[in-house]
Design an enzyme around this catalytic site. Structure first.
Site, PDB file in Angstrom:
ATOM      1  N   LEU A   9       1.076  -0.717  -0.213  1.00  0.00           N
ATOM      2  CA  LEU A   9      -0.050  -0.208   0.102  1.00  0.00           C
ATOM      3  C   LEU A   9       0.784   1.086   0.193  1.00  0.00           C
ATOM      4  CD1 LEU A   9      -3.017  -1.281   2.495  1.00  0.00           C
ATOM      5  CD2 LEU A   9      -2.514  -1.449  -0.111  1.00  0.00           C
ATOM      6  N   ALA A  10       1.079   1.950  -0.765  1.00  0.00           N
ATOM      7  CA  ALA A  10       1.940   2.961  -1.474  1.00  0.00           C
ATOM      8  C   ALA A  10       1.455   4.606  -2.423  1.00  0.00           C
ATOM      9  CB  ALA A  10       3.028   2.654  -1.870  1.00  0.00           C
ATOM     10  N   ARG A  16       0.531  13.449   7.535  1.00  0.00           N
ATOM     11  CA  ARG A  16       1.674  14.021   8.712  1.00  0.00           C
ATOM     12  C   ARG A  16       3.104  14.454   8.423  1.00  0.00           C
ATOM     13  NH1 ARG A  16      -1.073   8.729  11.225  1.00  0.00           N
ATOM     14  NH2 ARG A  16      -1.692   8.481   9.522  1.00  0.00           N
ATOM     15  N   GLY A 140      -4.135   0.576  15.036  1.00  0.00           N
ATOM     16  CA  GLY A 140      -4.742   0.022  15.117  1.00  0.00           C
ATOM     17  C   GLY A 140      -4.906  -0.824  16.707  1.00  0.00           C
ATOM     18  N   ASN A 170      -2.019  -3.056  15.488  1.00  0.00           N
ATOM     19  CA  ASN A 170      -1.883  -4.777  14.535  1.00  0.00           C
ATOM     20  C   ASN A 170      -0.681  -3.587  13.258  1.00  0.00           C
ATOM     21  OD1 ASN A 170      -2.300  -4.368  12.383  1.00  0.00           O
ATOM     22  ND2 ASN A 170      -3.758  -3.198  11.414  1.00  0.00           N
TER      23      ASN A 170
HETATM   24  C1  UD1 Z   1      -2.593   1.587   9.748  1.00  0.00           C
HETATM   25  C2  UD1 Z   1      -3.631   0.391  10.082  1.00  0.00           C
HETATM   26  C3  UD1 Z   1      -3.527   0.928  11.236  1.00  0.00           C
HETATM   27  C4  UD1 Z   1      -1.956  -0.001  11.758  1.00  0.00           C
HETATM   28  C5  UD1 Z   1      -1.354   1.025  11.134  1.00  0.00           C
HETATM   29  C6  UD1 Z   1       0.027   0.260  10.859  1.00  0.00           C
HETATM   30  C7  UD1 Z   1      -5.938   0.872   8.464  1.00  0.00           C
HETATM   31  C8  UD1 Z   1      -7.205   1.702   8.254  1.00  0.00           C
HETATM   32  N1  UD1 Z   1      -5.203   1.152   9.572  1.00  0.00           N
HETATM   33  O1  UD1 Z   1      -3.203   3.088  10.246  1.00  0.00           O
HETATM   34  O2  UD1 Z   1      -4.616  -0.425  12.339  1.00  0.00           O
HETATM   35  O3  UD1 Z   1      -2.187  -0.178  12.772  1.00  0.00           O
HETATM   36  O4  UD1 Z   1      -1.845   0.770   9.694  1.00  0.00           O
HETATM   37  O5  UD1 Z   1       1.406   1.234  10.479  1.00  0.00           O
HETATM   38  O6  UD1 Z   1      -5.590   0.381   7.799  1.00  0.00           O
HETATM   39  N2  UD1 Z   1      -2.568   3.640   1.784  1.00  0.00           N
HETATM   40  C9  UD1 Z   1      -3.042   3.806   0.472  1.00  0.00           C
HETATM   41  N3  UD1 Z   1      -4.713   4.439   0.076  1.00  0.00           N
HETATM   42  C10 UD1 Z   1      -5.317   5.055   1.351  1.00  0.00           C
HETATM   43  C11 UD1 Z   1      -5.126   5.223   2.426  1.00  0.00           C
HETATM   44  C12 UD1 Z   1      -3.930   4.713   3.112  1.00  0.00           C
HETATM   45  O7  UD1 Z   1      -2.220   3.258  -0.137  1.00  0.00           O
HETATM   46  O8  UD1 Z   1      -6.337   4.793   0.678  1.00  0.00           O
HETATM   47  C13 UD1 Z   1      -1.316   3.607   2.016  1.00  0.00           C
HETATM   48  C14 UD1 Z   1      -0.936   4.697   2.382  1.00  0.00           C
HETATM   49  O9  UD1 Z   1       0.104   5.455   1.709  1.00  0.00           O
HETATM   50  C15 UD1 Z   1       0.396   3.724   3.619  1.00  0.00           C
HETATM   51  C16 UD1 Z   1      -0.222   2.814   4.398  1.00  0.00           C
HETATM   52  O10 UD1 Z   1      -1.606   2.570   3.535  1.00  0.00           O
HETATM   53  O11 UD1 Z   1       1.288   3.527   3.172  1.00  0.00           O
HETATM   54  C17 UD1 Z   1      -1.509   3.117   5.407  1.00  0.00           C
HETATM   55  O12 UD1 Z   1      -1.883   4.412   5.169  1.00  0.00           O
HETATM   56  P1  UD1 Z   1      -2.002   5.474   7.001  1.00  0.00           P
HETATM   57  O13 UD1 Z   1      -2.704   6.179   6.356  1.00  0.00           O
HETATM   58  O14 UD1 Z   1      -0.470   5.311   7.151  1.00  0.00           O
HETATM   59  O15 UD1 Z   1      -1.980   4.331   7.585  1.00  0.00           O
HETATM   60  P2  UD1 Z   1      -1.912   4.253   9.735  1.00  0.00           P
HETATM   61  O16 UD1 Z   1      -3.033   5.720  10.340  1.00  0.00           O
HETATM   62  O17 UD1 Z   1      -0.434   4.144   9.906  1.00  0.00           O
HETATM   63 CA    CA Z   2       0.749   4.198   8.726  1.00  0.00          CA
END
Ligand code: UD1
Ligand code: CA
Length: 454
Positions: A9-10, A16, A140, A170
């Protein structure tokens, strides 16, 4: 084991981070976070890797190149929505899919392997990689039922006070039965504090369907650090740096002052090389065996041979041979190519030049756009005058030539083999082999002249 696929996921902007650079491209020990993740996954036996890109898609693709396939998430509606974008690529595959965030660069391949093994042993539909955090804020939380089974994951923003006290978090890394994953994603809603489609909700849905959902608790929370802001980025840098240095030390490299040393993730260093305090090694740098680097040297994208010493110097995009000495206070600029047994002394700058075996430039010189032959000696304060304000020209100094102190070699010019340039000369014409060139005003002594001035 069944076929293994990976989804990274990127697509997020990384608000932030407060940065112009997309989050997953921020480097940790010189390598973008998402590249760490891809490289780690490559060391496992995976069939296909799909990276979800959105913000900065083109830059992320440029970074990862053909090491991954890509799926575009045009709008960032949450992590579940992100994984869904991989459906057209992976939806029909049979096997296990590892999902990992592009902002968790420290998770080791061994840990991913252990997660996959646990998932297999438990015959699970989903397995979460979890860890116990001293301060779980922001992550999470893993909510378990009375029997200790994983029931759901609750995000920080959705958690009640009791849930906030849970320290098992998580990590954002999971493995799923591939078919079950894409089926379940269709059922995820966005009725939560952030109005997003959360990937962790897949866990609760599968659990309620009576499927086997497990967690693999990794003992080292540090490994699972998610980088959401610059504070976490600095922590990740420190942790990764310690890990890189430990690997080099275990391979036989001496690091005298680990805290003042910085080594890039891609550096290669030979045995019995000593890094003194204040050394920074960046990019794809290779250093041979038995070298002494530092104190205070900065080496970037360069190749250094064996038994070479680089003291208090800067070396960039250059090659240095064996048993060569550089510094103190020397600067090797891009495309400097030094042979074996070369000596570059203090306050010497070299740029885009070849210095062959045994050449010496010991003090206060500038060597630019030059070809310097074997065993040439360049005296103190000599300069290759390579630039006329518009164009650069080449200086050739053939084997065994001797350039006297404080000479200017005005390029284009060639000093022949074994020739000798007298100190203080400004050489504008080629010097034939074995000739002596004197190109300076003759000295005249005006006797008693000083008394006349008085
Ligand atoms: C997420 C998890 C959380 C976990 C944490 C661990 C969810 C809802 N929450 O939170 O439970 O403890 O990671 O580090 O999954 N991204 C996408 N598309 C989107 C949203 C995010 O590609 O629509 C990617 C971001 O670029 C990132 C990753 O997903 O690399 C995680 O997203 P981020 O917003 O950092 O989630 P956290 O709030 O850290
Ligand atoms: Ca994150």
């Amino acid at each position: 084991m069944a076929n293994i696929y990976a989804v990274i996921l990127a697509a997020g902007q990384g608000t932030r981070m407060k940065s112009k650079l997309y989050k997953v491209l921020h480097p940790v020990c010189g390598k973008p976070m998402v590249q760490h993740v891809v490289d780690n996954i490559h060391s496992l036996d995976v069939e296909r890797i799909v990276t979800i890109v959105g913000h900065g898609a083109e830059m992320v693709k440029e970074q990862l190149g053909d090491k991954s396939e890509y799926a575009l998430q045009a709008e960032q509606l949450g992590t579940a929505h992100a994984v869904q974008q991989a459906e057209s690529a992976l939806g029909n595959e049979e096997g296990t899919t590892l999902v990992i965030c592009g902002d968790t660069p420290l998770i080791r391949p061994e840990t991913m392997q252990a997660l996959l093994a646990h998932h297999n042993e438990q015959n699970a539909k989903a397995t979460i990689l979890t860890a116990v955090a001293e301060n779980p804020t922001g992550y999470g939380r893993i909510i378990r039922d009375e029997a200790g089974q994983v029931a759901q994951i609750v995000e920080q923003k959705d958690a009640n006070d009791a849930q906030k006290l849970v320290t098992e978090i998580n990590t954002g890394t999971y493995c799923f039965d591939n078919k079950a994953l894409f089926e379940t994603l269709k059922l995820v809603g966005n009725d939560n504090a952030q109005g997003e489609y959360y990937l962790p909700d897949v866990i609760e849905i599968l659990q309620k369907q009576g499927e086997v959902v497990t967690a693999y608790v990794t003992p080292d929370f540090n490994e699972t650090l998610g980088v959401n802001d610059r504070v976490a980025l600095a922590e990740a840098e420190t942790l990764m740096q310690a890990r890189i240095q430990e690997t080099h030390m275990r391979n036989g490299v001496t690091i005298l002052a680990p805290h003042s040393t910085s080594i890039s993730a891609d550096a290669v260093i030979g045995r019995d090389t000593v890094l003194k305090p204040g050394v920074v090694i960046e990019g794809h740098t290779t250093i041979g065996e038995d070298c002494i680097i530092g104190p205070n040297s900065h080496i970037t994208n360069s190749t250094i041979g064996n038994a070479t010493a680089i003291k208090n110097s800067v070396v960039t995009d250059s090659t240095v041979g064996d048993e060569t000495a550089v510094g103190p206070f020397a600067h090797l600029r891009p495309q400097s190519d030094l042979g074996n047994n070369v000596k570059i002394g203090n306050f010497v700058e070299v740029k885009k030049s070849v210095l062959q075996e045994g050449a010496k430039v010991s003090h206060l010189s500038y060597i630019g756009d030059a070809k310097v032959g074997k065993d040439v000696n360049i005296g103190c304060g000599s300069i290759t005058v390579n630039y006329d304000g518009k164009n650069k020209f080449e200086t050739v100094i053939e084997d065994d030539a001797f350039i006297g102190c404080n000479s200017n070699l005005v390029a284009p010019v060639t000093v022949g083999k074994g020739a000798f340039v007298a100190a203080g000369s400004t050489v504008t014409k080629d010097v034939p082999a074995d000739a002596l060139a004197i190109a300076r005003a003759r000295q005249e002594n005006k006797l008693d002249y000083v008394n006349k001035l008085k």
